[in-house]
Design an enzyme around this catalytic site. Structure first.
Site, PDB file in Angstrom:
ATOM      1  N   ASP A 211       0.826  -1.291   0.083  1.00 21.13           N
ATOM      2  CA  ASP A 211      -0.183   0.024  -0.007  1.00 21.13           C
ATOM      3  C   ASP A 211       1.100   1.417   0.064  1.00 21.13           C
ATOM      4  O   ASP A 211       2.028   1.401   0.269  1.00 21.13           O
ATOM      5  CB  ASP A 211      -1.073   0.144   1.291  1.00 21.13           C
ATOM      6  CG  ASP A 211      -1.785   1.274   1.249  1.00 21.13           C
ATOM      7  OD1 ASP A 211      -2.191   1.541   0.124  1.00 21.13           O
ATOM      8  OD2 ASP A 211      -2.305   1.667   2.370  1.00 21.13           O
TER       9      ASP A 211
ATOM     10  N   GLY B 101      -2.826   9.784  -4.438  1.00 22.69           N
ATOM     11  CA  GLY B 101      -3.945  10.355  -4.875  1.00 22.69           C
ATOM     12  C   GLY B 101      -3.784  11.742  -5.659  1.00 22.69           C
ATOM     13  O   GLY B 101      -4.388  12.105  -6.481  1.00 22.69           O
TER      14      GLY B 101
ATOM     15  N   CYS C 193      -4.492  -0.959  -2.317  1.00 19.97           N
ATOM     16  CA  CYS C 193      -4.579   0.393  -2.774  1.00 19.97           C
ATOM     17  C   CYS C 193      -5.498   0.457  -3.724  1.00 19.97           C
ATOM     18  O   CYS C 193      -5.051   0.085  -4.786  1.00 19.97           O
ATOM     19  CB  CYS C 193      -3.213   0.993  -2.676  1.00 19.97           C
ATOM     20  SG  CYS C 193      -3.016   2.738  -3.131  1.00 19.97           S
ATOM     21  N   ASN C 194      -6.462   1.179  -3.476  1.00 21.26           N
ATOM     22  CA  ASN C 194      -7.396   1.457  -4.955  1.00 21.26           C
ATOM     23  C   ASN C 194      -6.541   2.206  -6.010  1.00 21.26           C
ATOM     24  O   ASN C 194      -6.766   1.895  -7.179  1.00 21.26           O
ATOM     25  CB  ASN C 194      -8.655   2.153  -4.413  1.00 21.26           C
ATOM     26  CG  ASN C 194      -9.618   1.443  -3.689  1.00 21.26           C
ATOM     27  OD1 ASN C 194     -10.621   0.622  -4.307  1.00 21.26           O
ATOM     28  ND2 ASN C 194      -9.317   1.036  -2.611  1.00 21.26           N
TER      29      ASN C 194
ATOM     30  N   CYS D 113     -10.981   3.864  -0.848  1.00 17.15           N
ATOM     31  CA  CYS D 113      -9.293   4.029  -0.503  1.00 17.15           C
ATOM     32  C   CYS D 113      -9.255   3.096   0.750  1.00 17.15           C
ATOM     33  O   CYS D 113     -10.032   3.195   1.828  1.00 17.15           O
ATOM     34  CB  CYS D 113      -9.252   5.604  -0.139  1.00 17.15           C
ATOM     35  SG  CYS D 113      -7.544   5.620   0.598  1.00 17.15           S
ATOM     36  N   THR D 114      -8.155   2.259   0.988  1.00 20.76           N
ATOM     37  CA  THR D 114      -8.234   1.297   2.098  1.00 20.76           C
ATOM     38  C   THR D 114      -7.852   2.425   3.355  1.00 20.76           C
ATOM     39  O   THR D 114      -7.962   1.667   4.602  1.00 20.76           O
ATOM     40  CB  THR D 114      -7.019   0.445   1.942  1.00 20.76           C
ATOM     41  OG1 THR D 114      -5.678   0.922   1.384  1.00 20.76           O
ATOM     42  CG2 THR D 114      -7.379  -0.575   0.786  1.00 20.76           C
ATOM     43  N   HIS D 115      -7.436   3.424   3.170  1.00 19.82           N
ATOM     44  CA  HIS D 115      -7.219   4.362   4.624  1.00 19.82           C
ATOM     45  C   HIS D 115      -8.663   4.519   5.230  1.00 19.82           C
ATOM     46  O   HIS D 115      -8.593   4.929   6.299  1.00 19.82           O
ATOM     47  CB  HIS D 115      -6.535   5.638   4.170  1.00 19.82           C
ATOM     48  CG  HIS D 115      -4.970   5.459   3.880  1.00 19.82           C
ATOM     49  ND1 HIS D 115      -4.266   5.038   2.573  1.00 19.82           N
ATOM     50  CD2 HIS D 115      -4.271   5.665   4.806  1.00 19.82           C
ATOM     51  CE1 HIS D 115      -3.214   5.102   2.887  1.00 19.82           C
ATOM     52  NE2 HIS D 115      -2.936   5.316   4.208  1.00 19.82           N
TER      53      HIS D 115
END
Length: 264
Positions: A11, A44, A75-76, A189-191
């Protein structure tokens, strides 16, 4: 395959811990190396060419060094831009992360779905394809909330994050025309799931949030079904950034069985 051969979870930062949490539920003894490209964070706000070159280069070097049995790009942004390229150059099986538009389309009652991701993710043609395939007839509102990435990282470091900060960073989604009808929001978003409590308070109890972490974990488990595992006692996380700063995240990693943090 060596039973200690690891799964490499990659990521831009520590959002991938949301995927690791789900993976540990299904494969508690699987050896995992977590790789965080902290020096490249955030993805991003970068161009597609920058992200593609960086992700492909790093994963090539990591695959050579660690010889993983599978790579997960948790991670998208990296997945929507670089997944195809990485699959072409590496022989290792690769699982990507894509916005959970399909389940969101099945869940919505109002027909209006929100897509909350980074600016780079929400503008990708891949998202257009997902919308055409799974959300025809639905209204999809998109918003690039890059500020949520930093807030998620901040929260994992044990620093205070207020609902007001999160609401401000995400407000551009609901302020769009039709935003008042939102009942389902894709956290692309994985965040972002790290901030789900704050997002829930900001958007209200009638909004449902969906992310892809469970589906990614199930996909990894399916691909590795039948594999033998020996828990890797030297399991660790690596960062491309400053090690001293990375070590502030040690408590978060320890929750998932990773105690050693190193610089890549």
């Amino acid at each position: 395959m060596n039973t200690s051969s690891p799964i490499l979870l990659f990521d831009s930062g520590v959002g991938g811990l949301t995927v690791l949490a789900e993976l540990r539920k299904l494969m508690p003894k699987a050896p995992v190396i977590y790789a965080a490209d902290m020096a490249g964070l955030p993805y991003g706000s970068k161009s597609e060419a920058e992200v593609a070159a960086r992700v492909a280069g790093l994963l090539g070097r990591m695959a050579e060094r660690y010889n993983p049995r599978l790579i997960c790009i948790a991670c998208n942004t990296a997945s929507t831009i670089a997944l195809g390229m990485v699959r072409e150059v590496l022989e290792t099986p690769i699982v990507g992360t894509v916005p959970a538009i399909k389940p969101a389309a099945q869940m919505t009652k109002t027909g209006t779905i929100g897509l909350l991701g980074t600016e780079a993710t929400v503008r990708q043609g891949y998202v257009d394809d997902l919308q055409r395939e799974f959300a025809t007839g639905k209204k999809l509102l998109r918003y690039g909330a890059n500020g949520l990435v930093a807030l998620g990282e901040k929260k994992l470091r044990g620093e205070s994050v207020s609902v007001d900060e999160v609401a401000k960073a995400a407000s551009g989604l609901i302020l769009q025309a039709g935003g008042e009808n939102l009942d389902t929001v894709v956290l692309a978003c994985t965040h972002f799931p790290l901030l789900q409590d704050e997002l829930q308070e900001a958007f209200g109890k009638d909004v449902t949030f969906v992310d892809g972490s469970k589906g990614i974990a199930r996909r990894i488990a399916h691909l590795l079904e039948g594999d033998s595992f020996a828990f890797w006692s030297r399991s660790f996380a690596v960062t491309t950034g400053e090690l001293e700063d990375f070590r502030r995240l040690a408590p978060a990693f320890e929750q998932h069985g990773i105690k050693s943090l190193k610089r890549f």
